[in-house]
Write an enzyme that holds these catalytic residues in place. Structure first.
Site, PDB file in Angstrom:
ATOM      1  N   ASP A 258       0.863  -1.184   0.000  1.00 17.39           N
ATOM      2  CA  ASP A 258       0.000   0.000   0.000  1.00 17.39           C
ATOM      3  C   ASP A 258       0.899   1.233   0.000  1.00 17.39           C
ATOM      4  O   ASP A 258       1.862   1.295   0.771  1.00 17.39           O
ATOM      5  CB  ASP A 258      -0.901  -0.028   1.245  1.00 17.39           C
ATOM      6  CG  ASP A 258      -2.016   0.998   1.185  1.00 17.39           C
ATOM      7  OD1 ASP A 258      -1.713   2.201   0.967  1.00 17.39           O
ATOM      8  OD2 ASP A 258      -3.179   0.624   1.366  1.00 17.39           O
ATOM      9  N   ILE A 259       0.602   2.201  -0.875  1.00  7.40           N
ATOM     10  CA  ILE A 259       1.474   3.378  -0.975  1.00  7.40           C
ATOM     11  C   ILE A 259       1.283   4.343   0.196  1.00  7.40           C
ATOM     12  O   ILE A 259       2.076   5.259   0.371  1.00  7.40           O
ATOM     13  CB  ILE A 259       1.287   4.149  -2.310  1.00  7.40           C
ATOM     14  CG1 ILE A 259      -0.160   4.603  -2.490  1.00  7.40           C
ATOM     15  CG2 ILE A 259       1.766   3.309  -3.481  1.00  7.40           C
ATOM     16  CD1 ILE A 259      -0.329   5.617  -3.611  1.00  7.40           C
TER      17      ILE A 259
ATOM     18  N   ASN B 134     -12.561  -2.710   2.856  1.00  3.19           N
ATOM     19  CA  ASN B 134     -13.454  -1.568   3.010  1.00  3.19           C
ATOM     20  C   ASN B 134     -14.477  -1.628   1.881  1.00  3.19           C
ATOM     21  O   ASN B 134     -14.105  -1.630   0.715  1.00  3.19           O
ATOM     22  CB  ASN B 134     -12.671  -0.251   2.953  1.00  3.19           C
ATOM     23  CG  ASN B 134     -11.600  -0.174   4.022  1.00  3.19           C
ATOM     24  OD1 ASN B 134     -11.755  -0.726   5.105  1.00  3.19           O
ATOM     25  ND2 ASN B 134     -10.508   0.496   3.723  1.00  3.19           N
TER      26      ASN B 134
ATOM     27  N   GLN C 166     -14.034   2.711   1.404  1.00  7.92           N
ATOM     28  CA  GLN C 166     -13.446   2.234   0.146  1.00  7.92           C
ATOM     29  C   GLN C 166     -13.075   3.415  -0.741  1.00  7.92           C
ATOM     30  O   GLN C 166     -13.914   4.250  -1.059  1.00  7.92           O
ATOM     31  CB  GLN C 166     -14.444   1.316  -0.579  1.00  7.92           C
ATOM     32  CG  GLN C 166     -13.855   0.670  -1.818  1.00  7.92           C
ATOM     33  CD  GLN C 166     -14.787  -0.388  -2.430  1.00  7.92           C
ATOM     34  OE1 GLN C 166     -15.954  -0.486  -2.071  1.00  7.92           O
ATOM     35  NE2 GLN C 166     -14.255  -1.163  -3.350  1.00  7.92           N
TER      36      GLN C 166
ATOM     37  N   HIS D 174     -10.275  -5.248  -3.081  1.00 10.66           N
ATOM     38  CA  HIS D 174      -8.940  -5.439  -2.509  1.00 10.66           C
ATOM     39  C   HIS D 174      -9.054  -5.600  -1.005  1.00 10.66           C
ATOM     40  O   HIS D 174      -9.949  -5.055  -0.382  1.00 10.66           O
ATOM     41  CB  HIS D 174      -7.999  -4.288  -2.863  1.00 10.66           C
ATOM     42  CG  HIS D 174      -8.444  -2.931  -2.397  1.00 10.66           C
ATOM     43  ND1 HIS D 174      -9.476  -2.238  -3.000  1.00 10.66           N
ATOM     44  CD2 HIS D 174      -8.009  -2.151  -1.395  1.00 10.66           C
ATOM     45  CE1 HIS D 174      -9.637  -1.070  -2.398  1.00 10.66           C
ATOM     46  NE2 HIS D 174      -8.766  -1.000  -1.404  1.00 10.66           N
ATOM     47  N   PHE D 175      -8.117  -6.368  -0.486  1.00 15.30           N
ATOM     48  CA  PHE D 175      -8.084  -6.641   0.954  1.00 15.30           C
ATOM     49  C   PHE D 175      -6.788  -6.082   1.517  1.00 15.30           C
ATOM     50  O   PHE D 175      -5.729  -6.235   0.918  1.00 15.30           O
ATOM     51  CB  PHE D 175      -8.164  -8.146   1.214  1.00 15.30           C
ATOM     52  CG  PHE D 175      -9.493  -8.728   0.796  1.00 15.30           C
ATOM     53  CD1 PHE D 175     -10.520  -8.871   1.709  1.00 15.30           C
ATOM     54  CD2 PHE D 175      -9.723  -9.098  -0.523  1.00 15.30           C
ATOM     55  CE1 PHE D 175     -11.751  -9.381   1.330  1.00 15.30           C
ATOM     56  CE2 PHE D 175     -10.954  -9.614  -0.918  1.00 15.30           C
ATOM     57  CZ  PHE D 175     -11.973  -9.755   0.008  1.00 15.30           C
ATOM     58  N   HIS D 176      -6.895  -5.441   2.663  1.00 14.44           N
ATOM     59  CA  HIS D 176      -5.733  -4.890   3.350  1.00 14.44           C
ATOM     60  C   HIS D 176      -5.213  -5.923   4.339  1.00 14.44           C
ATOM     61  O   HIS D 176      -5.998  -6.491   5.103  1.00 14.44           O
ATOM     62  CB  HIS D 176      -6.118  -3.632   4.140  1.00 14.44           C
ATOM     63  CG  HIS D 176      -6.583  -2.501   3.286  1.00 14.44           C
ATOM     64  ND1 HIS D 176      -5.776  -1.424   2.981  1.00 14.44           N
ATOM     65  CD2 HIS D 176      -7.766  -2.265   2.678  1.00 14.44           C
ATOM     66  CE1 HIS D 176      -6.459  -0.572   2.219  1.00 14.44           C
ATOM     67  NE2 HIS D 176      -7.677  -1.066   2.025  1.00 14.44           N
TER      68      HIS D 176
END
Ligand code: ZN
Length: 136
Positions: free
Chosen positions: A30-31, A84, A91, A97-99
């Site tokens: 994640d950036i 999210n 979101q 996508h999953f964190h």
């Protein structure tokens, strides 16, 4: 989708820091990490969230989540796994996508501060509303 940020990352049109990749999924840093090593697991097929995702997409996605979580739980001391969903859920990119967030015992991160409990009536009303939707 041609204007989707994560579809462009999947196609290599936008650079990313790849943690892992297989035929159906991609995992990238994640950036804007919550903690260092915060990774996103992204199914390559475009859909918005778990709500509209085809079930056959979820097994390979969960396998990648498990693989990356095993690594991150060793890199750190634990992980949180979250998705999210919708704007109200936080979101920001409309591609599923999953964190996976690395966690440390002393990191001070409070993801879910308690906001109180239920009285019995409220709990039963909440259950009834959710169970009704599950049956639909
Ligand atoms: Zn997409």
């Amino acid at each position: 989708m041609s204007d989707c940020l994560f579809c462009k990352i999947v196609k290599g049109e936008i650079p990313s820091f790849k943690v892992y990749e297989d035929a159906q999924t991609l995992a990238i840093l994640d950036i804007a990490p919550v903690n260092k090593g915060h990774t996103l697991v992204i199914p390559k097929q475009h859909c918005v969230s778990i709500v509209d995702a085809p079930e056959e997409l979820l097994l390979p996605t969960m396998k990648t989540i498990k693989k990356v979580s095993i690594a991150l739980a060793q890199y750190a001391e634990g992980v949180n796994i979250t998705e999210n969903v919708n704007k109200a859920g936080g979101q920001l990119v409309s591609h599923i996508h999953f964190h996976i967030i690395p966690r440390y015992l002393q990191d001070g991160l409070q993801l879910w501060p308690s906001r109180g409990g239920y009285d019995k009536e409220e709990a039963l009303a909440t259950l009834a509303a959710i169970r009704k939707l599950l049956k639909e």
